[in-house]
Design an enzyme around this catalytic site. Structure first.
Site, PDB file in Angstrom:
ATOM      1  N   GLY A 266      12.384  -0.548  -1.112  1.00  0.00           N
ATOM      2  CA  GLY A 266      12.347  -0.107  -2.352  1.00  0.00           C
ATOM      3  C   GLY A 266      12.743   1.710  -2.281  1.00  0.00           C
ATOM      4  O   GLY A 266      12.361   2.477  -1.392  1.00  0.00           O
TER       5      GLY A 266
ATOM      6  N   GLU B  71      -0.863  -1.266 -11.852  1.00  0.00           N
ATOM      7  CA  GLU B  71      -0.259  -2.660 -12.338  1.00  0.00           C
ATOM      8  C   GLU B  71      -0.883  -3.795 -11.898  1.00  0.00           C
ATOM      9  O   GLU B  71      -0.895  -4.913 -12.178  1.00  0.00           O
ATOM     10  CB  GLU B  71       1.347  -2.586 -11.989  1.00  0.00           C
ATOM     11  CG  GLU B  71       1.341  -2.754 -10.227  1.00  0.00           C
ATOM     12  CD  GLU B  71       2.784  -2.750 -10.029  1.00  0.00           C
ATOM     13  OE1 GLU B  71       3.713  -3.277 -10.585  1.00  0.00           O
ATOM     14  OE2 GLU B  71       3.124  -2.040  -8.915  1.00  0.00           O
TER      15      GLU B  71
ATOM     16  N   ASP C 243       2.887   4.107  -2.792  1.00  0.00           N
ATOM     17  CA  ASP C 243       1.535   3.483  -3.252  1.00  0.00           C
ATOM     18  C   ASP C 243       0.484   4.011  -2.363  1.00  0.00           C
ATOM     19  O   ASP C 243      -0.837   4.191  -2.861  1.00  0.00           O
ATOM     20  CB  ASP C 243       1.576   2.049  -2.936  1.00  0.00           C
ATOM     21  CG  ASP C 243       2.135   1.269  -3.903  1.00  0.00           C
ATOM     22  OD1 ASP C 243       2.692   2.025  -4.911  1.00  0.00           O
ATOM     23  OD2 ASP C 243       2.338  -0.050  -4.006  1.00  0.00           O
TER      24      ASP C 243
ATOM     25  N   LYS D   6      15.382  -7.885   1.236  1.00  0.00           N
ATOM     26  CA  LYS D   6      15.614  -9.247   1.694  1.00  0.00           C
ATOM     27  C   LYS D   6      16.619  -9.168   2.582  1.00  0.00           C
ATOM     28  O   LYS D   6      17.650 -10.001   2.614  1.00  0.00           O
ATOM     29  CB  LYS D   6      16.059 -10.327   0.527  1.00  0.00           C
ATOM     30  CG  LYS D   6      15.018 -10.329  -0.603  1.00  0.00           C
ATOM     31  CD  LYS D   6      15.618 -10.990  -1.828  1.00  0.00           C
ATOM     32  CE  LYS D   6      14.730 -10.703  -2.862  1.00  0.00           C
ATOM     33  NZ  LYS D   6      15.246 -10.732  -4.040  1.00  0.00           N
TER      34      LYS D   6
END
Lengths: 367, 367, 367, 367
Positions: free
Chosen positions: C16, C239, C144, C79
């Protein structure tokens, strides 16, 4: 025979840095290619590149990802008037008219129309090339927003944003330390940046070229604030601010500076005087080049994009020799013959914005 | 009998502006009231207010909405050492020790512990009050990040952010005009701001107090860039940067400035020399007070909050006479007796960060 | 014969988006070329490009002007595990191990060392390539900040800045309208972004995956604020936040979303419940991808630059099969065999930062 | 006897949050006090406070330091129409006209003129109070910029800035991952925010309420970009965007949301469809309340200041029952009787700005 059929255009940027140049280039390239199917040639380093033949093809790829970037991917230059250009002849530097060399170069490149983005100097040459028969479309560029022929120029909004953010920063120090903070912003002839950022940044005094000041009036405004319990003040000074009956001489003391206009201007003088008159610790900040660079504001991106698109449309309709302008909310144009040499658009000392500022208690040093 | 029972604390901020002061005050007030049920008194204008009795009650309402604000709601002052304070005696200004007056005032207010936030000067007085028996908790404050006793001080991150954004802005102008742009940032003794913002802002040369430079080395780095096709360069100069074997004398030429240290320092000298040596147009910008004011960065808000909370916890556990510190990722403390007078934490000329910068081709003017 | 002599390296970015990727690439390229004289090959689109042979030469020009840009000039993909890769065989899509194709491709390109930048998935493949004999240097990437093997990862600081600025914006609306404003930020397993931005942005309640909450506790914190005269509250929700004894089911209702994790998560559920429990108008905002993109913060630019430089130095000293790490203020490294599969670094519910937040009255919904 | 002599004015703010409210209040207070010597009373929480008698004196101190703050220091409320107000009568909630109570309250406070800042609903009540004899000066407020009676409303510029910055962030992720990123912005009836931010943020497709779209046209624009080598696209969707011949039904699926209009609107639908049609990974972001809060842009600070000053001048000249407007670069006014109920100012589908965008290749889904 189709005379005006355009196949290939050229574009150059001249003069000082200004947020919005890359969006203009992008808009010209995209519109020329996607709407009209023209080819686009970039001339690098302003007229200097026109003389030296410093050309590159501009494709959709060339202008990808530049909308939010400051500066100009075509580079720029100063002092590059081809009608009075410094060249070496027999080992000596002489000035001569080499405009024909430039014209020959763009002819060789197959350029049908020249898009020229720049300020006074750059556009004066643009007019002179137009007089010699070059098909020219001009786009004005000045962060000072002082062009009489157009309502707003791109770059100005970004400059005001930067100056306002600076005032926000200085405000906390002023308030915490009971200081007078002086910020010198650009505007040699017109005080638009000072006026707008001064209002947006909560200045207590705004000094502009258009409203000569007496430092004692400035001090009095600051003292009146103290009487109301406000022990700090913020003063914005346009670099061209003038004393009533006076001249700026402070530049003399820093004449060794590489950039005497920009560094150590009127802001230092004003700060020095106010410290003496008011007794508060006083600090000056010269915002300088921080106003000219960096990512254009959203407003400047829109405005410069509109200038760029309109320039291409003007060319497509054959309206050469004109400069793109903004009138109200509409793009328009005016003849380069008209706009060159026109007097600057100055702040009206009795206009609505100055009056509004005065109504709120902002001082201008004139009373 | 509970001797150390705290009911009421006082807090003051001293010295220059620094983003994070308001979050410190907020954290102290919230923790004191919500966690311990203490009352909090604010002393305004630093030690001056302690002498004059300029006190206000601080409630949760007082500190509402100040987390994102620069400056200090308690105001600050310089030159307010109560152990050597200028007072009028028989119509003459003399310096004397008025610390007893300050102590008497806080005693009258029922203040059990004094929280003192400040730099070298402010904390030296804090130590001296501690020696006289005042229960003191100290919180360090310097945007220069040069305290040996703590890993990081609040205000530094914001200063680096501001300087980095300035470099981003100057970068576009440098690149578009093939210029050398020089940015002078704070750091009289330590070059942390210059080093960090230089790396973050993509500087080509970084000049620090810790690494004396030769301007010819700087020019060579710039020339090597040109040889690789890069016709512009960005130079960051810490205000305390020193020439090899040399002194800063440029300040002389602007000695009329109200703020000779801040305005027209070494940045102008470096720019002037580089323009001559390299031939590029060169411009200097002095960032000055823009680094000290304005909304603290998210990182500084967290750090200053942690300092404030820890200070209250230190007091609650009776650890008076100490300064809060950050060690690694943990809050800690050290005796004021130890920390005052300790040598500054300087950039290591052979340290990891400088080495990393050199590996990427950034010059420091030393070779 | 010099076996380990490096002449040419390759670099790819996977997974990402994360602010700091471009500075990493820039640092690797500059250090490799300027310090060691190596050549650098960019593999585009992650492992997919390694399989497809999507290579480009990276020169100093390639990485000019990308320090302040978000994203990655090498593109990325998800992926794309070559050890279990979807390919077409006889008209059918099957998964197979095509890692040999990738290895053959980099061998053909003369790549001696592979620099692989990515998160868990990307680095697991990096380890697998290392096991097969590829000389690999890994650089961790996650906004994160939940990697146990390194103290801080780049991208995190920018994410916290973005979330904090969002909280500043929501704060004014909350306060003006007596509302509860809920902001959902990233952090599926670890609540670092929620915790840091919550403290920096002045949140009243912070909900983290590590501290299961009861919505009635959250409501009580908000009611206590009302009792103190504060009719608004700010709630930050990571989240992955979990109810005590509960599961997240809200995602079900928006399962048609192309991005069910990111849109309409726990934030909406919390807001819905609080509006009922507290009676205030309540609004939820899902920050989503705004946290992952855009210009890296100055802190992230420095950190990612350090990762990049250190990666090259590791390679130069022959330390293959390792991942670059930050330990305290020093760059270090750890074996890929060790770091892959290691448990995430979670927020300590009884740690210093959570305790500090609680001391200031911030609720976590656990009591 | 001087009938119209003003001694004391009141001011209230109603409706949703909007950057610029605090500068309006500040300008009204400063001008009223410093220019005219009036007293100023703040009515808190909109009409609700007028009904409840929630008044505070506003002095120069009250409005110090609020120029750069979002929100409104006077608070606001929705659903507070005193002409149809929910009250308890005999234990039951009934709606009745309580406007007389409000009028009585302001009379008791000695308020001569009411300054009412708000949107459609708020100003409809303002008109109704004017009809009942209250001396009203109205100031329009909407971030949507869709008022026909004035050229620009404050708040709009800030909303566009926020949306543009979001697009800048999404752009890097889109580009790095070959994704389609969809951003939903405000604009239920008018697409000004979408149009302006779309142009400023480099969107490839802009969907507006005024130009019904066919998703297949949108997909085709994206496919044409791919054919030119651009594997990513940015789509901006105004929340009121409509399909050709269609309705928005996506809101149904998130009807449990506390804010169904704002969360999970058309943006998710568009993203879901485009992922299927184009095959790229697609993500939607709903900007929501981030557009309404936070520090006003410099442009909005100036504009709202001008509205505030002009409002006071209107009152001073006895021009009650009017709303302040901006016409070109001049402040003006129009009767509340005229402006209430006037149709919204919509984006002209064939106007200059849309045409310019189309010339540059931006799609609107209509062809």
């Amino acid at each position: 025979m189709v005379v005006n059929k355009i196949k290939r255009i050229g574009i150059l940027t001249g003069g000082g840095d200004c947020p919005g140049l890359n969006p203009v280039i992008r808009a010209v390239v995209r519109t020329a290619i996607l709407e009209y199917g023209w080819e686009v040639v970039g001339i690098r380093n302003g007229y200097k590149g026109m003389y030296n033949g410093d050309f590159i093809e501009l494709t959709l790829d060339s202008i990808s990802g530049i909308l939010h970037e400051g500066g100009t991917i075509l580079y720029s230059s100063n002092k590059d008037n081809l009608f009075d250009y410094q060249v070496e002849v027999d080992g000596k530097l002489v000035n001569k008219d080499v405009s024909d060399v430039g014209m020959e170069n763009i002819k060789k490149m197959g350029i049908d129309v020249m898009f020229i983005v720049g300020g006074d100097g750059t556009l004066t040459s643009a007019r002179d090339f137009a007089r010699k028969g070059v098909k020219v479309i001009a786009i004005p560029k000045t962060i000072d927003n002082d062009l009489a022929s157009t309502d707003t120029t791109f770059g100005f909004s970004t400059a005001v944003d930067v100056a306002t953010e600076a005032l926000d920063r200085l405000h906390t120090t002023a308030s915490s330390h009971h200081r007078i903070m002086v910020l010198e912003v650009m505007g040699r002839y017109a005080g638009w940046i000072a006026l707008h950022s001064g209002i947006a940044g909560g200045a207590d005094v705004i000094l502009l070229p258009e409203i000569p000041y007496d430092i004692r009036n400035v001090a009095r405004t600051i003292e009146e604030r103290k009487a109301r319990g406000k022990n700090f003040s913020i003063v914005v000074v346009g670099e061209g601010a003038k004393e009533i009956g006076g001249d700026i001489t402070v530049r003399e003391i820093i004449k060794d500076s590489p950039d005497p206009i920009r560094l150590g201007g009127i802001g230092i003088k004003v700060a020095t005087q106010l410290e003496k008159l008011c007794g508060n610790e006083t600090r000056a900040t010269i915002l300088g080049h921080l106003q000219r660079g960096g990512s254009p504001s959203s407003s400047d991106r829109i405005l410069s994009t509109r200038y760029g698109v309109e320039a291409v449309k003007l060319a497509a309709s054959g309206k050469f020799g004109n400069m793109v302008t903004l009138k109200g909310d509409h793009m328009s144009y005016d003849s380069l013959e008209n706009v060159i040499g026109r007097k600057s658009k100055l702040v009206n000392p009795n206009g609505e914005l100055v009056e509004a500022a005065k109504s709120m208690g902002i001082g201008f040093g004139d009373e």
